[in-house]
Motif scaffolding. Structure first.
Motif, short mmCIF file in Angstrom:
data_model
loop_
_atom_site.label_atom_id
_atom_site.label_comp_id
_atom_site.label_asym_id
_atom_site.label_seq_id
_atom_site.Cartn_x
_atom_site.Cartn_y
_atom_site.Cartn_z
N LEU A 33 0.84 -1.20 0.00
CA LEU A 33 0.00 0.00 0.00
C LEU A 33 0.87 1.25 0.00
O LEU A 33 0.64 2.19 -0.75
N ARG A 34 1.90 1.28 0.85
CA ARG A 34 2.81 2.44 0.92
C ARG A 34 3.46 2.69 -0.43
O ARG A 34 3.52 3.81 -0.91
N TRP A 35 3.99 1.63 -1.05
CA TRP A 35 4.74 1.80 -2.29
C TRP A 35 3.84 2.07 -3.49
O TRP A 35 4.33 2.56 -4.51
N SER A 36 2.55 1.76 -3.38
CA SER A 36 1.70 1.89 -4.56
C SER A 36 1.53 3.35 -4.99
O SER A 36 1.11 3.62 -6.11
N SER A 37 1.87 4.30 -4.11
CA SER A 37 1.75 5.71 -4.52
C SER A 37 3.05 6.22 -5.18
O SER A 37 3.11 7.37 -5.60
#
Ligand SMILES: C[S@@+](CC[C@H](N)C(=O)[O-])C[C@H]1O[C@@H](n2cnc3c(N)ncnc32)[C@H](O)[C@@H]1O
Length: 239
Positions: free
Chosen positions: A101-105
């Motif tokens: 989730l963190r890296w998906s942005s």
């Protein structure tokens, strides 16, 4: 360039052929939602033998990846605005759903795969994060890297049919998912719970919530918040 970029530094680019046969990732590649750029470490090897590894100083078994080829491979990668570099290592932080989730942005993940007995300590300075797939040792960082590409890609907009399925599945909340059934209704005398064929959506929702709590309590108590735990320690879920 388009979509989310994965740039992987690896001695075994062929290991990534798997992603061409992995459903969601393959579709994401076909639809330009992601790019996977493989950087073959051998091309950055030193001398006519394209050497990438060497014996460890101080002695010991096995070979260690040299710093220069990895730094050169890293420098050759075009960096996007919003980028992070991950180093695959069993000494890293254990990968969790929340990391995807963190890296998906971000726009880009650069993933460095180790091999042999590991890598020269100075390679660590390239990494923003050191990531482990779990408390075990694999022969290389390729399978952890493919796991990251897979787990992150399925969270990107446009890759999965419905976002509801993402919200309900295990590890997105702190709870494991409820049991799922499909046809036939009776298989080898194992029957689908009546509530699921009742057509009563409210009852189905309640049953699923209860099953999520029960499952998590029975299998992964460590995931439950304290307020849930206090409630359940007193009742029937401890069967
Ligand atoms: C055989 S391992 C080296 C382990 C190293 N000697 C140590 O004790 O930390 C070779 C490479 O596989 C990768 N690897 C092995 N297990 C891993 C894990 N659990 N998570 C992430 N990467 C792993 C790393 O890139 C590592 O450098």
């Amino acid at each position: 360039m388009s979509g989310f970029n994965f740039d992987v530094i690896t001695l075994f680019p062929k290991a990534f052929e798997l992603i061409n046969n992995l459903g969601v990732i393959t579709r994401a590649l076909d639809n330009n939602l992601i790019d996977v750029n493989l950087h073959d470490l051998r091309n950055f090897g030193i001398g006519s033998y394209k050497q990438v590894d060497d014996k460890p100083y101080g002695g010991g078994s096995g070979m260690v990846l040299k710093p220069e080829p990895i730094y050169n491979a890293f420098d050759s990668i075009e960096k996007l605005n919003n980028t992070k570099t991950l180093l695959m290592t069993p000494q890293g932080k254990v990968l969790k759903q929340n990391d995807f989730l963190r890296w998906s942005s971000l726009d880009q993940l650069i993933i460095i795969c180790g091999q042999y007995e590991g890598f020269d300590e100075r390679i660590r300075y390239l990494a923003d994060e050191e990531i482990s797939l779990g408390d075990f040792v694999l022969s290389g960082g390729e399978i952890p890297a493919i796991s990251i590409i897979n787990g992150l890609t399925r969270l990107l907009p446009g890759t999965l049919g419905t976002s509801n399925s993402l919200l309900e599945e295990s590890h997105n909340s702190s709870l494991l998912e409820y049991p799922q059934y499909t046809r036939p209704q009776n298989f080898n005398n194992m029957k689908v719970p009546d509530v699921l064929v009742s057509g009563n959506h409210r009852e189905i929702e309640l049953w699923r919530k209860e099953q999520m709590l029960k499952r998590t309590y029975q299998r992964r108590k460590d995931l439950l918040r304290n307020d849930y735990l206090k409630q359940f320690d007193k009742n029937e879920y401890s069967e």
